[in-house]
Design a protein around this motif. Structure first.
Motif, PDB file in Angstrom:
ATOM      1  N   ASN A  31       0.855  -1.184   0.000  1.00 37.38           N
ATOM      2  CA  ASN A  31       0.000   0.000   0.000  1.00 37.38           C
ATOM      3  C   ASN A  31       0.891   1.235   0.000  1.00 37.38           C
ATOM      4  O   ASN A  31       1.527   1.538   1.006  1.00 37.38           O
ATOM      5  CB  ASN A  31      -0.906  -0.034   1.230  1.00 37.38           C
ATOM      6  CG  ASN A  31      -1.994   1.006   1.172  1.00 37.38           C
ATOM      7  OD1 ASN A  31      -2.196   1.666   0.171  1.00 37.38           O
ATOM      8  ND2 ASN A  31      -2.703   1.151   2.269  1.00 37.38           N
ATOM      9  N   PHE A  32       0.935   1.942  -1.129  1.00 37.60           N
ATOM     10  CA  PHE A  32       1.819   3.090  -1.256  1.00 37.60           C
ATOM     11  C   PHE A  32       1.125   4.400  -0.924  1.00 37.60           C
ATOM     12  O   PHE A  32      -0.028   4.615  -1.291  1.00 37.60           O
ATOM     13  CB  PHE A  32       2.386   3.170  -2.675  1.00 37.60           C
ATOM     14  CG  PHE A  32       3.308   2.042  -3.021  1.00 37.60           C
ATOM     15  CD1 PHE A  32       4.507   1.878  -2.346  1.00 37.60           C
ATOM     16  CD2 PHE A  32       2.987   1.137  -4.014  1.00 37.60           C
ATOM     17  CE1 PHE A  32       5.365   0.833  -2.657  1.00 37.60           C
ATOM     18  CE2 PHE A  32       3.834   0.101  -4.340  1.00 37.60           C
ATOM     19  CZ  PHE A  32       5.031  -0.057  -3.660  1.00 37.60           C
ATOM     20  N   SER A  33       1.860   5.268  -0.268  1.00 40.47           N
ATOM     21  CA  SER A  33       1.404   6.631   0.010  1.00 40.47           C
ATOM     22  C   SER A  33       1.585   7.475  -1.243  1.00 40.47           C
ATOM     23  O   SER A  33       2.216   7.044  -2.203  1.00 40.47           O
ATOM     24  CB  SER A  33       2.256   7.269   1.112  1.00 40.47           C
ATOM     25  OG  SER A  33       2.321   6.451   2.239  1.00 40.47           O
ATOM     26  N   GLY A  34       1.091   8.698  -1.188  1.00 38.09           N
ATOM     27  CA  GLY A  34       1.344   9.648  -2.268  1.00 38.09           C
ATOM     28  C   GLY A  34       2.758  10.202  -2.163  1.00 38.09           C
ATOM     29  O   GLY A  34       3.440  10.019  -1.149  1.00 38.09           O
ATOM     30  N   LEU A  35       3.199  10.854  -3.206  1.00 39.22           N
ATOM     31  CA  LEU A  35       4.496  11.525  -3.182  1.00 39.22           C
ATOM     32  C   LEU A  35       4.352  12.852  -2.459  1.00 39.22           C
ATOM     33  O   LEU A  35       3.303  13.493  -2.521  1.00 39.22           O
ATOM     34  CB  LEU A  35       4.988  11.772  -4.620  1.00 39.22           C
ATOM     35  CG  LEU A  35       5.192  10.537  -5.488  1.00 39.22           C
ATOM     36  CD1 LEU A  35       5.522  10.955  -6.918  1.00 39.22           C
ATOM     37  CD2 LEU A  35       6.289   9.649  -4.929  1.00 39.22           C
ATOM     38  N   ARG A  36       5.406  13.285  -1.796  1.00 38.90           N
ATOM     39  CA  ARG A  36       5.355  14.580  -1.101  1.00 38.90           C
ATOM     40  C   ARG A  36       5.068  15.725  -2.061  1.00 38.90           C
ATOM     41  O   ARG A  36       4.489  16.743  -1.684  1.00 38.90           O
ATOM     42  CB  ARG A  36       6.675  14.856  -0.390  1.00 38.90           C
ATOM     43  CG  ARG A  36       6.870  14.048   0.841  1.00 38.90           C
ATOM     44  CD  ARG A  36       8.114  14.501   1.584  1.00 38.90           C
ATOM     45  NE  ARG A  36       8.499  13.457   2.528  1.00 38.90           N
ATOM     46  CZ  ARG A  36       9.727  13.224   2.900  1.00 38.90           C
ATOM     47  NH1 ARG A  36      10.715  13.949   2.436  1.00 38.90           N
ATOM     48  NH2 ARG A  36       9.986  12.266   3.749  1.00 38.90           N
ATOM     49  N   SER A  37       5.506  15.569  -3.296  1.00 40.78           N
ATOM     50  CA  SER A  37       5.331  16.630  -4.290  1.00 40.78           C
ATOM     51  C   SER A  37       3.916  16.708  -4.853  1.00 40.78           C
ATOM     52  O   SER A  37       3.592  17.661  -5.556  1.00 40.78           O
ATOM     53  CB  SER A  37       6.309  16.415  -5.448  1.00 40.78           C
ATOM     54  OG  SER A  37       6.010  15.195  -6.113  1.00 40.78           O
ATOM     55  N   GLN A  38       3.093  15.721  -4.542  1.00 39.20           N
ATOM     56  CA  GLN A  38       1.729  15.741  -5.068  1.00 39.20           C
ATOM     57  C   GLN A  38       0.906  16.802  -4.367  1.00 39.20           C
ATOM     58  O   GLN A  38       0.961  16.946  -3.150  1.00 39.20           O
ATOM     59  CB  GLN A  38       1.041  14.384  -4.863  1.00 39.20           C
ATOM     60  CG  GLN A  38       1.459  13.345  -5.864  1.00 39.20           C
ATOM     61  CD  GLN A  38       0.705  12.057  -5.641  1.00 39.20           C
ATOM     62  OE1 GLN A  38       1.023  11.311  -4.725  1.00 39.20           O
ATOM     63  NE2 GLN A  38      -0.297  11.812  -6.463  1.00 39.20           N
ATOM     64  N   VAL A  39       0.134  17.519  -5.153  1.00 38.25           N
ATOM     65  CA  VAL A  39      -0.787  18.497  -4.595  1.00 38.25           C
ATOM     66  C   VAL A  39      -2.062  17.742  -4.290  1.00 38.25           C
ATOM     67  O   VAL A  39      -2.654  17.123  -5.168  1.00 38.25           O
ATOM     68  CB  VAL A  39      -1.066  19.633  -5.607  1.00 38.25           C
ATOM     69  CG1 VAL A  39      -2.072  20.610  -5.066  1.00 38.25           C
ATOM     70  CG2 VAL A  39       0.227  20.322  -5.986  1.00 38.25           C
TER      71      VAL A  39
END
Length: 159
Positions: A31-39
């Motif tokens: 289960n992957f989180s979003g990237l920090r750069s994602q708005v």
């Protein structure tokens, strides 16, 4: 995973990544989180729950899976990174230290950067990224500038 054993010393892996890795080893679920750069448009950040698979960074898992030579898991992480990229965050990701360390990720991100080169986020942000590389703030991203220039100036082949 294969039944053969080996000992691998792995340093510098976040607890969330280890936890998700062990969970994956037992269940085959990641289960992957979003990237920090994602708005994000959500009002609240992702909160991990105790009743499902643990979240982890796809970038962190990609590094761990590559180090452990677990190709299936590294491919899952690679695809998770790719699906989280957009015109809004491709510059931050393509010019990151993580991308500089991983050739396959750099190639994939460069292709997306070229694809989104006319998008407003990219048009506005690219000069600042280039200046940061030239001024020495992002020396790791020099190869991205070169490859981007080469791809943009390539003449399409006449088939």
């Amino acid at each position: 995973m294969k039944s053969e054993s080996r000992v691998v010393l792995v340093k510098g892996v976040a607890w969330k990544t280890w936890r998700a890795f062990v969970y994956y080893c037992y269940t085959g679920i990641i289960n992957f989180s979003g990237l920090r750069s994602q708005v994000t448009t959500e009002a609240t950040p992702q909160s991990p729950s105790n009743d499902g698979p643990p979240h982890c960074s796809p970038k962190s898992m990609y590094q761990l899976a590559r180090k452990l030579r677990i190709n299936t898991l590294s491919q899952f992480a690679f695809e998770a990174i790719e699906t989280r990229l957009s015109a809004a965050n491709i510059l931050d990701e393509a010019f990151s230290k993580f991308t500089a360390r991983h050739d396959a990720v750099r190639e994939m991100e460069l292709a997306l950067l070229v694809k989104h080169r006319s998008e407003p986020h990219v048009l506005r942000g690219l000069p600042a990224k280039m200046e940061a590389v030239v001024m020495g703030s992002m020396p790791h991203a020099g190869p991205v500038i070169i490859a981007l220039y080469q791809r943009i100036t390539q003449t399409p082949s006449q088939d």
